[in-house]
Design a protein around this motif. Sequence first.
Motif, PDB file in Angstrom:
ATOM      1  N   PHE A  11       0.850  -1.186   0.000  1.00  0.00           N
ATOM      2  CA  PHE A  11       0.000   0.000   0.000  1.00  0.00           C
ATOM      3  C   PHE A  11       0.891   1.244   0.000  1.00  0.00           C
ATOM      4  O   PHE A  11       1.708   1.413   0.915  1.00  0.00           O
ATOM      5  N   TYR A  40      -1.854  -1.423  -3.981  1.00  0.00           N
ATOM      6  CA  TYR A  40      -2.849  -0.374  -3.817  1.00  0.00           C
ATOM      7  C   TYR A  40      -2.160   0.985  -3.928  1.00  0.00           C
ATOM      8  O   TYR A  40      -1.213   1.270  -3.169  1.00  0.00           O
ATOM      9  N   HIS A 110     -10.062  -4.484   1.681  1.00  0.00           N
ATOM     10  CA  HIS A 110      -8.976  -5.454   1.496  1.00  0.00           C
ATOM     11  C   HIS A 110      -9.082  -6.524   2.582  1.00  0.00           C
ATOM     12  O   HIS A 110      -9.211  -6.200   3.762  1.00  0.00           O
TER      13      HIS A 110
END
Length: 281
Positions: A11, A40, A110
């Motif tokens: 992320f 992400y 998620h």
Amino acid sequence: MARRPNARTLFVSDLHLGTPDAQAQLLLNLMQLVRPERLYLVGDVFDLIAMKRRAISVLDAHQQRLVRHILRLARTGCEVIYIPGNHDAAFRTFCGETFRNIEVRRDAIHVTKDGRRLLVSHGDEFDGHFKAPRWKLVVGEMALHTMRRTNRWTVQARRRLGRPYWSLSAALKRRSGNVKHFAGAFRQSALARVRREEVDGYIGGHIHIPFFGECEGFVYCNDGDWVENCTALVEEFDGRLRLVDWQNQTLVDDPRPPSGHREKTEAEDWLADEETGTTSG
């Protein structure tokens, strides 16, 4: 030939590509070390606001290399999910669409390998929850631009001297009571949404203040930025989460690891004290 992934999820947020403050080379360094199955991009990947103000809006060589690397990941099997933020909000028009194997979403849930359901959003949706006089916001914005300009000079000077990356603006923020108060208000807004969504935690960006801990029974992470702090969140194959720096050094380990046991890192208490003075609410 693509290299085998060595992490389940990565992320990253607040790259602000298109500005001279973007530390694209450091993020590229991290992405050479961490090769995820899923990536992400949690908003403000491009700073369209700043690019619109500049006479010439181009990405420098490091930024172009980073974009090519992300496109290569998407092309070679990595699932890439792009959640636009307030600085690249124009891309929200394309939420639900897929371009060059990159899926654009407004937000996402998620699910970690160990089954935790975590809400992922940029975080600018919480801006309206912060109450402050108009003059204070204007002064704060001016101070932020000054700090970043000074930080840019500091980073360049240290690079010429062969010194490692260090952010002056991030260090100043860590000592600011107003910043801690702002980060706490942001966290409370995120946790309120977590309760409404009935999920196990939150991952976001936006405020450029990295934090990772267990708050009020939920996992809360702000993965930081790539302008000042240069931090990201990594999920390992067993579901363990780590807040890391550009060298993939663990800053804060998972508050709820799959094994039920964890070792504290040297940086964990330091990062927690930046925001609240503790890692639990």
